[in-house]
Design a protein around this motif. Structure first.
Motif, mmCIF file in Angstrom:
data_model
loop_
_atom_site.group_PDB
_atom_site.id
_atom_site.type_symbol
_atom_site.label_atom_id
_atom_site.label_comp_id
_atom_site.label_asym_id
_atom_site.label_seq_id
_atom_site.Cartn_x
_atom_site.Cartn_y
_atom_site.Cartn_z
ATOM 1 N N TYR A 206 0.809 -1.217 0.000
ATOM 2 C CA TYR A 206 0.000 0.000 0.000
ATOM 3 C C TYR A 206 0.849 1.277 0.000
ATOM 4 N N LEU A 207 1.931 1.260 0.765
ATOM 5 C CA LEU A 207 2.726 2.481 0.900
ATOM 6 C C LEU A 207 4.046 2.381 0.135
ATOM 7 N N HIS A 208 4.523 3.533 -0.351
ATOM 8 C CA HIS A 208 5.824 3.642 -1.010
ATOM 9 C C HIS A 208 6.662 4.672 -0.267
ATOM 10 N N ASP A 209 7.950 4.597 -0.444
ATOM 11 C CA ASP A 209 8.853 5.577 0.153
ATOM 12 C C ASP A 209 8.736 6.899 -0.599
ATOM 13 N N ASN A 243 3.322 0.299 6.722
ATOM 14 C CA ASN A 243 2.206 -0.424 6.122
ATOM 15 C C ASN A 243 1.287 -1.013 7.182
ATOM 16 N N VAL A 244 1.860 -1.320 8.347
ATOM 17 C CA VAL A 244 1.073 -1.887 9.440
ATOM 18 C C VAL A 244 -0.085 -0.964 9.814
ATOM 19 N N LYS A 245 0.153 0.340 9.809
ATOM 20 C CA LYS A 245 -0.899 1.294 10.158
ATOM 21 C C LYS A 245 -2.051 1.229 9.154
ATOM 22 N N LEU A 247 -2.896 -1.484 7.375
ATOM 23 C CA LEU A 247 -3.595 -2.741 7.618
ATOM 24 C C LEU A 247 -4.526 -2.615 8.816
ATOM 25 N N ASP A 248 -4.059 -1.942 9.849
ATOM 26 C CA ASP A 248 -4.881 -1.738 11.035
ATOM 27 C C ASP A 248 -6.106 -0.886 10.706
ATOM 28 N N LEU A 249 -5.909 0.128 9.882
ATOM 29 C CA LEU A 249 -7.014 0.983 9.448
ATOM 30 C C LEU A 249 -8.053 0.180 8.674
ATOM 31 N N ILE A 250 -7.578 -0.701 7.794
ATOM 32 C CA ILE A 250 -8.492 -1.535 7.013
ATOM 33 C C ILE A 250 -9.281 -2.464 7.931
ATOM 34 N N ARG A 251 -8.590 -3.092 8.878
ATOM 35 C CA ARG A 251 -9.294 -4.006 9.787
ATOM 36 C C ARG A 251 -10.399 -3.280 10.551
ATOM 37 N N ARG A 252 -10.076 -2.084 11.070
ATOM 38 C CA ARG A 252 -11.086 -1.333 11.824
ATOM 39 C C ARG A 252 -12.275 -0.978 10.932
ATOM 40 N N ARG A 253 -11.987 -0.659 9.680
ATOM 41 C CA ARG A 253 -13.067 -0.302 8.750
ATOM 42 C C ARG A 253 -13.974 -1.516 8.505
ATOM 43 N N VAL A 254 -13.367 -2.671 8.346
ATOM 44 C CA VAL A 254 -14.140 -3.892 8.111
ATOM 45 C C VAL A 254 -14.934 -4.276 9.355
ATOM 46 N N GLU A 255 -14.291 -4.228 10.508
ATOM 47 C CA GLU A 255 -14.960 -4.643 11.738
ATOM 48 C C GLU A 255 -16.094 -3.700 12.134
ATOM 49 N N ALA A 256 -16.094 -2.482 11.603
ATOM 50 C CA ALA A 256 -17.201 -1.567 11.871
ATOM 51 C C ALA A 256 -18.518 -2.112 11.344
ATOM 52 N N HIS A 257 -18.460 -3.090 10.452
ATOM 53 C CA HIS A 257 -19.663 -3.687 9.878
ATOM 54 C C HIS A 257 -20.057 -4.985 10.571
ATOM 55 N N ASP A 258 -19.319 -5.413 11.591
ATOM 56 C CA ASP A 258 -19.689 -6.626 12.326
ATOM 57 C C ASP A 258 -21.111 -6.487 12.858
ATOM 58 N N GLY A 259 -21.889 -7.532 12.677
ATOM 59 C CA GLY A 259 -23.258 -7.527 13.172
ATOM 60 C C GLY A 259 -24.276 -6.958 12.204
ATOM 61 N N LYS A 260 -23.819 -6.282 11.150
ATOM 62 C CA LYS A 260 -24.735 -5.753 10.143
ATOM 63 C C LYS A 260 -24.924 -6.798 9.044
ATOM 64 N N GLU A 275 7.885 -10.252 4.478
ATOM 65 C CA GLU A 275 6.648 -10.436 5.239
ATOM 66 C C GLU A 275 6.717 -9.879 6.665
ATOM 67 N N GLU A 276 7.824 -10.073 7.333
ATOM 68 C CA GLU A 276 7.915 -9.632 8.721
ATOM 69 C C GLU A 276 7.994 -8.111 8.821
ATOM 70 N N ARG A 277 8.425 -7.475 7.774
ATOM 71 C CA ARG A 277 8.625 -6.024 7.783
ATOM 72 C C ARG A 277 7.317 -5.256 7.613
ATOM 73 N N CYS A 278 6.396 -5.800 6.837
ATOM 74 C CA CYS A 278 5.238 -5.004 6.405
ATOM 75 C C CYS A 278 3.914 -5.441 7.008
ATOM 76 N N GLY A 279 3.928 -6.385 7.961
ATOM 77 C CA GLY A 279 2.703 -6.665 8.696
ATOM 78 C C GLY A 279 2.007 -7.970 8.409
#
Length: 541
Positions: A206-209, A243-245, A247-260, A275-279
């Motif tokens: 997702y992110l570039h330097d 990139n971890v930030k 991924l975390d943003l995406i997860r929160r966006r998805v989980e906002a729909h839990d239960g709907k 893999e270990e570097r980017c989350g």
């Protein structure tokens, strides 16, 4: 403890274009998937993961998206998708979409406006643009996975744009707040339509330097030589720690729909570099819910060490829940890549191992049939990578040929001319043929999935490897409710393995090949897989 549905689930990966053609145009489609839902349900899986369904010019067969809101015309209509979703949910099957949010097609309206709207336009910075060097060459040394510099010059802006893959796949600039929000809104749209989650394509990119720092060369011992880009470590074009930030943003966006419109949503990612570097190995509380890497997808040595080392990586990230896959639309099929002898026993062994490992399991269409890689001539290829790197394993088309349903023309995939030829290698392995054989890989696959789903230990339990001599791989799945030893002969020769933990075990009737337990010694026929219930003291605390 209440478990989320996806933790330990088994998902069936449908490559839509090659699954089943309902209208005779030679392309699989969404009504075709709907027509085969009873078959998918009969496998005992928890849901389906659909390859990208959005409109695309098909430069990279759907992974170059031109409209995130609609459905590819070859696949049907939005109504067809909603019918499929309803039919899947009626059968208790979850539906997970493949979303490509790191890049778009160069025909996407966002990119067209970024290109033509001028440097001060509202979408000027929605993609990664950079000035050429003074000699007109690319801004830096970044290489495309699909060959050549990862930059394409556009006279309209007198700049290069970045593309990690084909030049027709410009990189979306996730550092631009408006572009980022537009991409996240795609997830909202499809979650509101009722989907159960997403597989995120190239989730480390997702992110570039922003300084466009050159990538360093890879160490010679690390160079895979699958693509020219493997000669670099991809530290600055992608795989940034920040990139971890995202991924975390995406997860929160998805989980906002839990239960709907249903229960918990699931989002997992594909990671193929650094893999270990980017989350890749985060937990559900930090980053995506889960992830898979290419470690097992590109491995070609069937040794216990291959699997032990992969899980040793997970041990360094104890909160991570893995997704496990041996095969998909990008790599040679499992039974061919691991060098099997073409026997049904080898296909059963690999399926048993896949389903026994700890994690959420991905089964690629046809894996339950034991399909080998199809061999295609160069003039039959549709994959741009296959043509570029010919004769590199024939590209990716050999794992994308039509699903073999029966012995009729085109193996029952279509009444028309298939987009890729039906594989001659699959003619004796059709669904129809195997349905009538209780000893077939298909029959075993159903038993194996049922065995896993019936056992909380096999579904959710931890994994501990046993020290036994090569070529036998053995591990114990443990939970509060019990312990099951899983033992695999990874060779074409009979083996006898001894371990103290096996002494008081009871062999399950489910197995591939033959197994004979005498004391702590277990005899295994070639390519055999056996399972043993262990005494209560071996269960998890």
């Amino acid at each position: 403890m209440t478990q989320t549905w996806w933790r330990g689930a088994v998902l069936y990966h449908v490559y839509v274009r090659s699954f089943f053609d309902s209208d005779g145009d030679g392309h699989g489609d969404l009504p075709g998937v709907a027509a085969k839902l009873d078959y998918i349900q009969s496998l005992g899986v928890d849901g389906i993961w659909l390859s990208p369904i959005h409109p695309s010019p098909n430069r990279d067969w759907g992974y170059d998206i031109a409209d995130y809101q609609g459905v590819q015309a070859d696949y049907g209509t939005l109504d067809d998708f909603e019918d499929l979703l309803e039919a899947a949910h009626a059968r208790g099957l979850k539906v997970v979409l493949d979303e490509v949010l790191s890049h778009t097609s160069d025909e996407h309206p966002w990119f067209v406006e970024s290109l033509t709207g001028g440097a001060a336009g509202p979408k000027a910075d929605w993609y990664v643009w950079a000035d050429p060097k003074v000699d007109g060459t690319a801004p830096n040394n970044w290489l495309s996975v699909f060959g050549g510099p990862a930059w394409a010059y556009q006279p309209a802006r007198r700049q290069h744009y970045h593309h990690k893959f084909l030049r027709q796949q410009p990189k979306l600039n996730w550092r631009n707040a408006d572009a980022r929000e537009a991409a996240l809104s795609v997830l909202d749209l499809w979650l509101e339509r009722g989907v159960d989650g997403f597989r995120l394509d190239v989730a480390g990119t997702y992110l570039h330097d922003e300084a466009l720092t050159d990538n360093p060369p890879a160490e010679k011992t690390e160079r895979a030589f699958r693509h020219a880009s493997d000669l670099q470590r991809h530290l600055y074009d992608s795989n940034l720690p920040e990139n971890v930030k995202v991924l975390d943003l995406i997860r929160r966006r998805v989980e906002a729909h839990d239960g709907k419109n249903g229960g918990d949503r699931f989002v997992f990612g594909e990671f193929s570099e650094e893999e270990e570097r980017c989350g890749a190995y985060l937990s559900a509380e930090d980053g995506l819910h889960s992830a898979y890497t290419f470690v097992l997808l590109t491995a070609d040595q069937l040794t216990p060490q291959t699997f032990r080392e992969h899980y040793a990586t997970f041990e360094r990230f104890p909160a991570h829940w893995p997704t496990i896959s041996f095969s998909n639309h990008d790599v040679p099929r499992t039974v061919s890549r691991f060098g099997g002898d073409g026997s049904p026993e080898f296909a059963k062994l690999m399926f048993a191992l896949l389903v026994s490992l700890k994690g959420t399991t991905l089964i690629y269409q046809g894996e339950e049939l034991g399909l080998p890689q199809a061999q295609l001539a160069r003039d039959q290829l549709r994959d741009p990578v296959g043509d570029l790197y010919w004769p590199y394993v024939g590209g990716r088309d050999g794992c994308r040929t039509p699903m073999p349903w029966n012995g009729s023309d085109n193996l029952g995939f279509t009444d028309g001319t298939p987009w890729l030829p039906a594989a001659a290698e699959h003619a004796s392995l059709t669904v129809e043929e195997q349905e009538n054989d209780p000893d077939s890989p298909l029959a075993f696959a159903r038993e194996m999935v049922a065995f896993r789903k019936a056992s909380p230990t096999m579904t959710h339990g931890d994994i501990a490897f046993l020290d036994v001599p090569t070529p036998v791989l053995a591990f114990v799945r443990r939970s509060e409710t019990g312990a099951i030893a899983c033992v695999f002969n990874l060779s074409a020769e009979p083996q006898i393995v001894h371990h103290d933990q096996l002494e008081d075990g009871d062999l399950w009737p489910l197995r591939s090949g033959e197994a004979d337990l005498r004391g702590g010694s277990l005899g295994l026929s070639p390519w055999a897989a056996a399972f043993l219930s262990l005494p209560r003291e071996f269960a998890a605390d």
